[in-house]
Write a protein that holds these residues in place. Sequence first.
Motif, short mmCIF file in Angstrom:
data_model
loop_
_atom_site.label_atom_id
_atom_site.label_comp_id
_atom_site.label_asym_id
_atom_site.label_seq_id
_atom_site.Cartn_x
_atom_site.Cartn_y
_atom_site.Cartn_z
N PRO A 225 25.17 49.14 70.32
CA PRO A 225 23.91 49.81 69.99
C PRO A 225 23.57 49.64 68.51
CG PRO A 225 25.28 51.22 71.35
CD PRO A 225 26.14 50.06 70.94
N MET A 226 22.29 49.60 68.23
CA MET A 226 21.82 49.34 66.87
C MET A 226 21.33 50.63 66.22
SD MET A 226 18.92 46.59 65.68
CE MET A 226 20.04 45.24 66.10
N ASN A 227 21.67 50.78 64.95
CA ASN A 227 21.09 51.85 64.15
C ASN A 227 19.57 51.65 64.13
OD1 ASN A 227 20.08 53.41 61.97
ND2 ASN A 227 22.06 53.35 60.95
N PRO A 228 18.78 52.65 64.50
CA PRO A 228 17.32 52.45 64.57
C PRO A 228 16.70 51.91 63.29
CG PRO A 228 17.92 54.50 65.63
CD PRO A 228 19.17 53.99 64.97
N GLU A 229 17.25 52.26 62.13
CA GLU A 229 16.64 51.80 60.88
C GLU A 229 16.81 50.30 60.67
OE1 GLU A 229 18.39 53.72 57.55
OE2 GLU A 229 20.28 52.62 57.68
N HIS A 230 17.60 49.66 61.52
CA HIS A 230 17.81 48.22 61.41
C HIS A 230 16.91 47.41 62.34
CE1 HIS A 230 22.14 49.08 59.84
NE2 HIS A 230 21.27 49.02 58.86
N LEU A 231 16.01 48.07 63.06
CA LEU A 231 15.18 47.38 64.06
C LEU A 231 13.71 47.41 63.68
CD1 LEU A 231 14.80 45.96 66.81
CD2 LEU A 231 14.66 48.24 67.85
N VAL A 232 13.14 46.22 63.46
CA VAL A 232 11.69 46.05 63.34
C VAL A 232 11.23 45.31 64.59
CG1 VAL A 232 9.82 44.94 62.05
CG2 VAL A 232 11.72 46.00 60.82
N VAL A 233 10.25 45.87 65.29
CA VAL A 233 9.74 45.25 66.52
C VAL A 233 8.47 44.49 66.19
CG1 VAL A 233 10.80 47.02 67.95
CG2 VAL A 233 8.44 47.32 67.18
N SER A 234 8.04 43.64 67.12
CA SER A 234 6.93 42.74 66.82
C SER A 234 5.88 42.75 67.92
CB SER A 234 7.46 41.31 66.64
OG SER A 234 8.44 41.25 65.62
#
Length: 297
Positions: A225-234
């Motif tokens: 699972p990814m830390n949310p602050e590391h995810l930019v969506v497009s």
Amino acid sequence: MAAPSDLTKVYALWHCGADGCMWNEAVDNSYFDWIVNRGDGQPTANLIIFSFLNPVNVLSSGVQAVPAGLTPSMIQYLQSNGISVMFSIGGEEWSSEWDQALGQDPVTLGKNAAAIAQQFGVGIEIDYESEQSTPLLDQFVKAYRSVLPMDNSTSATDSSLLTVDTGSGTGYLTSVSQWASTWLEEGLINWINAMVAGGPYGSIGEATQYWDEHLQGTSWANIPPMNPEHLVVSLYSCDGSANCNAYPGSVLQGAVGWVQQQNTRGISFWVGGCVSPTVCCNNCPGIQQGSEALISN
């Protein structure tokens, strides 16, 4: 070098200029008017990602690989208006060039990319849309960070930024997502950009089924699972998407709500400018309204 804008929440735009992402000629600063001012004196985007640099040229020519159209004065103009700037290396059209350059000398490639970042005062985005040489990309990332270490301080410059593009979900470019999870854990990259899918999403639910794969992790691929602050969506800005022209009821409005609810890093748009002589995307009131909703100052 300019200090980055506040990228606690990212609202970014890839930009292809006026000649299909070649950047052989500079554009006038007025080309960015709708990005610099969304109507209330604040910028629409807080990050522009100029696309693309050829990886083979980066390896062979270093700072000379930057196309003539990506001028220091244009970069400084945007940064002086509160917009951070990055260069994207690769893209789908130059996937084989990535493999060629990585196969030849990934360490020098990474150090040359860092030299470009230093010379132009920009961050670097890795847009590697292949899986042939992903382990060699690890050498690139570590060589880059040997020159420009991660800097999360308030005095960090744009050139401290290093990001990686992944598939919209983890099923595409799976090995890139696997390595990206390691780089995030080791503090080598700032975030990932989960790229757009093959076409505009018809609903926010269609989009989040992919984005959730990053947040929740993918057990079959050993992606945690990814830390949310590391995810930019497009999202698409144009290309059949309504996001450019209208905000209320759009997928963009749903995405802004999802980003706020999940506390992810932000949203990037493909693409500003002209991806071909006849396909251009500029002056988007819908994206401007989304900016006010997500990054109001």
